[in-house]
Design a protein around this motif. Sequence first.
Motif, PDB file in Angstrom:
ATOM      1  N   MET A 123       0.788  -1.261  -0.174  1.00 53.84           N
ATOM      2  CA  MET A 123      -0.032   0.103  -0.014  1.00 53.84           C
ATOM      3  C   MET A 123       0.973   1.255  -0.044  1.00 53.84           C
ATOM      4  N   GLU A 124       0.188   2.279  -0.310  1.00 54.07           N
ATOM      5  CA  GLU A 124       1.017   3.648  -0.422  1.00 54.07           C
ATOM      6  C   GLU A 124       0.789   4.079   1.101  1.00 54.07           C
ATOM      7  N   THR A 125       2.204   4.650   1.437  1.00 50.36           N
ATOM      8  CA  THR A 125       2.057   4.971   2.809  1.00 50.36           C
ATOM      9  C   THR A 125       0.962   6.342   3.013  1.00 50.36           C
ATOM     10  N   GLY A 126       0.200   6.242   4.166  1.00 51.01           N
ATOM     11  CA  GLY A 126      -0.885   7.204   4.293  1.00 51.01           C
ATOM     12  C   GLY A 126      -2.118   6.780   5.142  1.00 51.01           C
ATOM     13  N   THR A 127      -2.943   7.528   5.350  1.00 47.73           N
ATOM     14  CA  THR A 127      -3.964   6.969   6.074  1.00 47.73           C
ATOM     15  C   THR A 127      -5.174   6.256   5.215  1.00 47.73           C
ATOM     16  N   ASP A 128      -5.071   6.419   3.916  1.00 46.59           N
ATOM     17  CA  ASP A 128      -6.088   5.971   2.966  1.00 46.59           C
ATOM     18  C   ASP A 128      -5.755   4.471   2.640  1.00 46.59           C
ATOM     19  N   LEU A 129      -4.302   4.023   2.816  1.00 48.17           N
ATOM     20  CA  LEU A 129      -3.974   2.691   2.444  1.00 48.17           C
ATOM     21  C   LEU A 129      -4.288   2.421   1.214  1.00 48.17           C
ATOM     22  N   THR A 130      -4.093   3.146   0.151  1.00 46.42           N
ATOM     23  CA  THR A 130      -4.273   2.992  -1.088  1.00 46.42           C
ATOM     24  C   THR A 130      -3.338   1.911  -1.486  1.00 46.42           C
ATOM     25  N   LEU A 131      -3.982   0.764  -2.375  1.00 53.36           N
ATOM     26  CA  LEU A 131      -3.332  -0.345  -3.065  1.00 53.36           C
ATOM     27  C   LEU A 131      -2.354   0.204  -4.090  1.00 53.36           C
ATOM     28  N   ASP A 132      -0.918  -0.091  -4.020  1.00 51.97           N
ATOM     29  CA  ASP A 132       0.142   0.126  -4.913  1.00 51.97           C
ATOM     30  C   ASP A 132       0.336  -1.072  -6.065  1.00 51.97           C
ATOM     31  N   ARG A 133       0.486  -2.283  -5.422  1.00 52.97           N
ATOM     32  CA  ARG A 133       0.662  -3.422  -6.175  1.00 52.97           C
ATOM     33  C   ARG A 133       0.508  -4.558  -5.468  1.00 52.97           C
ATOM     34  N   THR A 134       0.372  -5.591  -6.176  1.00 51.62           N
ATOM     35  CA  THR A 134       0.030  -7.004  -5.688  1.00 51.62           C
ATOM     36  C   THR A 134       0.755  -8.439  -6.353  1.00 51.62           C
ATOM     37  N   ALA A 135       0.904  -9.516  -5.767  1.00 49.93           N
ATOM     38  CA  ALA A 135       1.453 -10.515  -6.625  1.00 49.93           C
ATOM     39  C   ALA A 135       1.157 -11.609  -5.815  1.00 49.93           C
ATOM     40  N   VAL A 136       0.680 -12.813  -6.522  1.00 49.18           N
ATOM     41  CA  VAL A 136      -0.057 -14.046  -6.065  1.00 49.18           C
ATOM     42  C   VAL A 136       0.555 -15.229  -6.983  1.00 49.18           C
ATOM     43  N   VAL A 137       1.196 -15.969  -6.105  1.00 51.51           N
ATOM     44  CA  VAL A 137       1.961 -17.472  -6.696  1.00 51.51           C
ATOM     45  C   VAL A 137       1.163 -18.531  -6.471  1.00 51.51           C
ATOM     46  N   ALA A 138       0.555 -19.336  -7.174  1.00 51.66           N
ATOM     47  CA  ALA A 138      -0.058 -20.702  -6.887  1.00 51.66           C
ATOM     48  C   ALA A 138       0.473 -21.848  -7.379  1.00 51.66           C
ATOM     49  N   ASP A 139       1.128 -22.766  -6.982  1.00 49.14           N
ATOM     50  CA  ASP A 139       1.583 -23.920  -7.603  1.00 49.14           C
ATOM     51  C   ASP A 139       0.717 -25.107  -7.126  1.00 49.14           C
ATOM     52  N   GLY A 140       0.811 -26.057  -8.111  1.00 45.58           N
ATOM     53  CA  GLY A 140      -0.053 -27.380  -8.091  1.00 45.58           C
ATOM     54  C   GLY A 140      -1.673 -26.950  -7.965  1.00 45.58           C
ATOM     55  N   LEU A 141      -2.178 -26.018  -8.682  1.00 45.62           N
ATOM     56  CA  LEU A 141      -3.185 -25.428  -8.630  1.00 45.62           C
ATOM     57  C   LEU A 141      -4.386 -26.496  -9.184  1.00 45.62           C
ATOM     58  N   ALA A 142      -5.609 -26.574  -8.513  1.00 41.96           N
ATOM     59  CA  ALA A 142      -6.628 -27.476  -8.953  1.00 41.96           C
ATOM     60  C   ALA A 142      -7.950 -26.820  -8.604  1.00 41.96           C
ATOM     61  N   LEU A 143      -8.732 -26.756  -9.616  1.00 42.80           N
ATOM     62  CA  LEU A 143     -10.353 -26.406  -9.259  1.00 42.80           C
ATOM     63  C   LEU A 143     -11.387 -27.652  -9.566  1.00 42.80           C
TER      64      LEU A 143
END
Length: 330
Positions: A123-143
């Motif tokens: 998040m960006e620093t500040g009281t609003d906690l605005t999202l700056d970036r994300t990353a997700v990694v999933a191994d051995g994924l099944a639905l």
Amino acid sequence: MRAVLVIVLIAAGLWGGYWFVGSRAVEQSVAGWFAAQSGTGLMAEQSGVEVTGFPNRFDLTVTAPRLTDETTGIGWSAPFAQVFAMTWKPWHLIATLPQEQTFTLPGQDVVVTTTRMQGSAVMETGTDLTLDRTAVVADGLALNSTAGWQVSATNARFATRRAPDNATAHEIGMEVTTFTPDAAFRAALQAQSDLPEQIDRMRLDARVDLSAPINRHMGETRPAFLALSVKDISLVWGKLLISGKGDVVPAADGRAEGRIDIRVENWRELVPVLVATGLITPQVTQTVTRAMELLAQQDGTPEVLDVPLVFQHGRMSFGPIPLGPAPLLR
């Protein structure tokens, strides 16, 4: 020496106090958020909130979280969810999710299993906690769906970052490798195609424009989807190579409106895929094949097809070939 010891003891006391105050604030904030969702249309439940990690981390564990949109019935639940942050940079979160989660969709539940799933959010620093970036990694994924279908992938990666020119837009990247479609689809395809059972790679590079920033106020601002710009979308499946780019927006009824220009190499492999997915019927296979032949010959590349995927007036078409209703975007 005594002065140094006193300073160290004071610093340690202050740091310990900071951790205890901070951990208590995190617990109260998270528990308060779950309680505050009552009456908002989002049902949020949990059976425990705990923060550990003294003295250098805030390790948050939420036991049995369950989120459900009371209007659509769409929901998510898991045995637990954990979020970690270093005490000196609490705006950088690292999340670990259990090996099994459940998504509730209209008419079905989808159980998602992985051998490992981790993510991070900055998040960006500040009281609003605005999202700056994300990353997700999933191994051995099944639905696995209660509707009877199952798909899997060796690896899936997803990342976002705020666009440099627009505070409410995010650039998105996604890649899935060694994707195995549902067994029923593979059986339908094998009868008419020699494509391998697994798709080698699927990739997306795009930008999404929203009506408001993603931050701690999003429960009130409700960021809505405004536009999707596809910089590159690609699929590698044996000899079948598909790529595309274009722009799509939601129409007044929420359905996609726009076009994505598609290039298909070894396009003949695509026709049985369209049949197996139910986008066209077996009875029109020869007609569709002939239409694609004519389109490919116009460019002088008989094995390469350049054709738009068009979303217009609530319908979807692949060049002159109708494919049915356009997807809902909101």
